[in-house]
Design an enzyme around this catalytic site. Structure first.
Site, short mmCIF file in Angstrom:
data_model
loop_
_atom_site.label_atom_id
_atom_site.label_comp_id
_atom_site.label_asym_id
_atom_site.label_seq_id
_atom_site.Cartn_x
_atom_site.Cartn_y
_atom_site.Cartn_z
N ARG A 177 0.83 -1.21 0.00
CA ARG A 177 0.00 0.00 0.00
C ARG A 177 0.87 1.27 0.00
O ARG A 177 1.00 1.93 -1.02
CB ARG A 177 -0.96 -0.04 1.22
CG ARG A 177 -2.10 0.96 1.16
CD ARG A 177 -1.72 2.36 1.51
NE ARG A 177 -1.11 2.51 2.83
CZ ARG A 177 -0.49 3.61 3.21
NH1 ARG A 177 -0.40 4.66 2.40
NH2 ARG A 177 0.07 3.71 4.41
N ASP A 178 1.52 1.55 1.10
CA ASP A 178 2.34 2.78 1.17
C ASP A 178 3.46 2.71 0.14
O ASP A 178 3.85 3.73 -0.45
CB ASP A 178 2.93 2.95 2.58
CG ASP A 178 3.27 4.40 2.90
OD1 ASP A 178 3.26 5.23 1.99
OD2 ASP A 178 3.56 4.69 4.08
N HIS A 202 5.32 4.46 12.63
CA HIS A 202 5.38 4.42 11.16
C HIS A 202 6.42 5.45 10.74
O HIS A 202 6.17 6.65 10.82
CB HIS A 202 3.98 4.75 10.61
CG HIS A 202 3.87 4.82 9.13
ND1 HIS A 202 3.16 3.91 8.38
CD2 HIS A 202 4.35 5.72 8.24
CE1 HIS A 202 3.20 4.23 7.09
NE2 HIS A 202 3.93 5.34 6.98
N HIS A 212 9.24 6.98 7.99
CA HIS A 212 9.90 7.08 6.68
C HIS A 212 11.37 7.44 6.95
O HIS A 212 11.69 8.01 7.98
CB HIS A 212 9.19 8.13 5.82
CG HIS A 212 7.85 7.64 5.33
ND1 HIS A 212 7.64 7.23 4.04
CD2 HIS A 212 6.67 7.46 5.98
CE1 HIS A 212 6.37 6.83 3.91
NE2 HIS A 212 5.76 6.96 5.07
N CYS A 261 4.63 9.16 0.20
CA CYS A 261 3.27 9.66 0.03
C CYS A 261 3.27 10.66 -1.12
O CYS A 261 4.07 11.60 -1.13
CB CYS A 261 2.77 10.32 1.31
SG CYS A 261 1.15 11.06 1.12
N ASN A 284 9.26 4.18 3.22
CA ASN A 284 9.22 3.75 4.62
C ASN A 284 10.55 3.11 4.98
O ASN A 284 11.29 2.64 4.12
CB ASN A 284 8.14 2.67 4.80
CG ASN A 284 6.77 3.22 4.62
OD1 ASN A 284 6.29 3.29 3.50
ND2 ASN A 284 6.15 3.60 5.70
P1 HMG Z 1 -12.68 14.81 -2.57
O1 HMG Z 1 -12.45 15.09 -4.02
O2 HMG Z 1 -12.70 15.94 -1.60
O3 HMG Z 1 -13.94 13.85 -2.31
O4 HMG Z 1 -11.54 13.79 -2.11
P2 HMG Z 1 -15.45 13.98 -2.60
O5 HMG Z 1 -16.14 13.32 -1.45
O6 HMG Z 1 -15.82 15.36 -2.99
O7 HMG Z 1 -15.62 13.03 -3.87
C1 HMG Z 1 -15.04 13.37 -5.11
C2 HMG Z 1 -14.98 12.12 -5.99
O8 HMG Z 1 -14.17 11.14 -5.36
C3 HMG Z 1 -16.33 11.48 -6.24
O9 HMG Z 1 -16.28 10.88 -7.53
C4 HMG Z 1 -16.37 10.36 -5.21
O10 HMG Z 1 -17.17 9.29 -5.60
C5 HMG Z 1 -14.92 9.94 -5.20
P3 HMG Z 1 -16.84 11.65 -8.82
O11 HMG Z 1 -18.28 11.93 -8.50
O12 HMG Z 1 -16.01 12.92 -8.96
O13 HMG Z 1 -16.60 10.67 -9.91
N1 HMG Z 1 -14.55 9.30 -3.94
C6 HMG Z 1 -14.04 8.07 -3.84
N2 HMG Z 1 -13.74 7.15 -4.78
C7 HMG Z 1 -13.24 5.97 -4.33
N3 HMG Z 1 -13.03 5.69 -3.02
C8 HMG Z 1 -13.33 6.60 -2.08
C9 HMG Z 1 -13.86 7.83 -2.49
N4 HMG Z 1 -14.25 8.92 -1.81
C10 HMG Z 1 -14.69 9.82 -2.70
N5 HMG Z 1 -13.11 6.29 -0.79
C11 HMG Z 1 -10.75 12.00 -0.76
C12 HMG Z 1 -11.49 13.32 -0.79
C13 HMG Z 1 -10.44 11.67 0.69
C14 HMG Z 1 -11.61 10.94 -1.39
C15 HMG Z 1 -9.43 12.18 -1.58
O14 HMG Z 1 -8.76 13.30 -1.12
C16 HMG Z 1 -8.54 10.97 -1.49
O15 HMG Z 1 -8.88 9.90 -1.95
N6 HMG Z 1 -7.36 11.12 -0.88
C17 HMG Z 1 -6.47 9.98 -0.69
C18 HMG Z 1 -5.13 10.43 -0.38
C19 HMG Z 1 -4.22 9.23 -0.20
O16 HMG Z 1 -4.56 8.10 -0.47
N7 HMG Z 1 -3.00 9.53 0.29
C20 HMG Z 1 -2.01 8.52 0.49
C21 HMG Z 1 -2.33 7.65 1.64
S1 HMG Z 1 -1.99 8.42 3.22
C22 HMG Z 1 -0.34 8.07 3.53
O17 HMG Z 1 0.33 7.50 2.70
C23 HMG Z 1 0.20 8.37 4.88
C24 HMG Z 1 0.39 7.13 5.76
O18 HMG Z 1 1.26 6.20 5.15
C25 HMG Z 1 1.00 7.54 7.09
C26 HMG Z 1 2.15 8.51 6.90
O19 HMG Z 1 3.21 8.13 6.41
O20 HMG Z 1 1.89 9.66 7.22
C27 HMG Z 1 -0.93 6.44 6.06
MG MG Z 2 3.48 6.49 5.10
#
Ligand code: HMG
Ligand code: MG
Length: 310
Positions: free
Chosen positions: A21-22, A213, A215, A246, A255
């Protein structure tokens, strides 16, 4: 807590493998679904008992994770292994539930700017989105973990105070998040900052529910893991071959490599159930497939010795 009587360190550690995933979320080239599945299955064969298999996020935001349903739906499940998925909202939770994720991870941040860049909402709004996820997960009997990004520093806001981390932990606890991950998203933390942030979170969650967690951007990840071990923390995320980063955290590298953490833990005689030889082979294999050298010092050293001997 399980602490060794002589050293004060835990006697057993759970390594949560986040490479699928990450790790892979940050790849710019598409990674084929069967390859993701093979990676997960091989990691489980190496003894990994908990992993982040997929993220159910917007495919527009993170195209690389768009096949999460296929990955979790088709991967061979080993009983007792926890296959977790990242979910930012109820829509993501429902998708994860449909393919029987064992645990979901909701993710916010200790910094407002990063929260906005990563999930397009404020910290307070993120908690409002997670509350129904926690409720639905409880009804479905699925565990919820929370992750707090930028706990040791933010690419946009700079230093982050421990009380900002504790505040998000408290908000997560209030809505029923069962375990909490303290994340150094951009790898800037040092052991002192690590200790301060974890101490603040340990005022909110009990020791056994807190994980680290890290990096490795500034080469401090293993030192930070050790600082956590000294506090009794016994769960760490890590990514095979140091994959990842990320997409919304500029300049952050992968990581800490699972091989490197395992080498440390093996040296400390801390049990993990993970087989180093197999893990190293997986790290070399996936790096080869992705066309790069594995970002693991221990993995590359062990591989070089095996190649010379063999
Ligand atoms: P948004 O654009 O504000 O969402 O995104 P919305 O609710 O307005 O929806 C917009 C569109 O997204 C719609 O589709 C929804 O259906 C769709 P459209 O009508 O335009 O076709 N949508 C989704 N589709 C699939 N699955 C969903 C979903 N939700 C809405 N769950 C949102 C807000 C949170 C969805 C967006 O910003 C997003 O997906 N962000 C993800 C960011 C991400 O994955 N980042 C990496 C992971 S975090 C990380 O790596 C850190 C970690 O490792 C720890 C660390 O190291 O810090 C965990
Ligand atoms: Mg991370």
């Amino acid at each position: 807590m399980m602490a060794g009587s002589s050293s004060g360190l835990p006697t057993r550690v759970t390594l949560v493998e986040v490479g699928p995933r990450d790790g892979l979320q940050n790849e710019t080239q598409p990674v084929a679904t069967p390859l993701k599945i093979e990676l997960i299955e091989r990691l489980v064969q190496a003894g990994i008992s908990k992993l982040e298999a997929a993220a159910f996020v917007s495919p527009k935001w993170v195209p690389q994770m768009a096949d999460g349903a296929e990955v979790l739906g088709r991967v061979m499940r080993r009983p007792g292994v926890v296959y977790a998925a990242l979910v930012p909202n109820l829509q993501g939770f429902e998708a994860a539930l449909a393919v029987r994720a064992d645990e979901v991870v909701v993710f916010s941040a200790a910094s407002e700017t990063f929260c906005r860049k990563n999930i397009n909402c404020s910290i307070a709004e993120s908690i409002e989105r997670f509350a129904p996820v926690c409720q639905a997960a409880r009804s479905a009997g699925i565990a919820v973990r929370g992750s707090i990004s930028c706990s040791l520093g933010c690419p946009y806001e700079g230093p982050v105070r421990p009380d900002a981390v504790a505040r998000v932990a408290r908000l997560m606890k209030e809505i029923g998040v069962q375990q909490i991950g303290v994340a150094d998203t951009i790898g800037v933390g040092t052991p002192r900052a690590t200790r301060d942030a974890f101490e603040a979170v340990l005022a909110v969650y009990p020791l056994q529910d807190v994980s680290g967690h890290f990096h490795d951007t500034y080469g401090q990840a293993l030192a930070n893991v050790y600082a956590c071990l000294q506090m009794g923390i016994s769960t760490f995320d890590a990514s095979v071959a140091g994959l990842g980063g990320c997409p919304f955290a500029r300049g952050a590298t992968g990581n800490v490599a699972t091989e490197d953490v395992l080498y440390l833990l093996n040296g400390l005689q801390i049990e993990t159930g993970v087989d180093m030889t197999r893990l190293v082979q997986i790290g070399q294999w996936i790096s080869g497939v992705l066309g790069r050298k594995a970002a693991t010092r221990a993995g590359n050293a062990i591989n070089a010795r095996a190649t010379q001997a063999g």
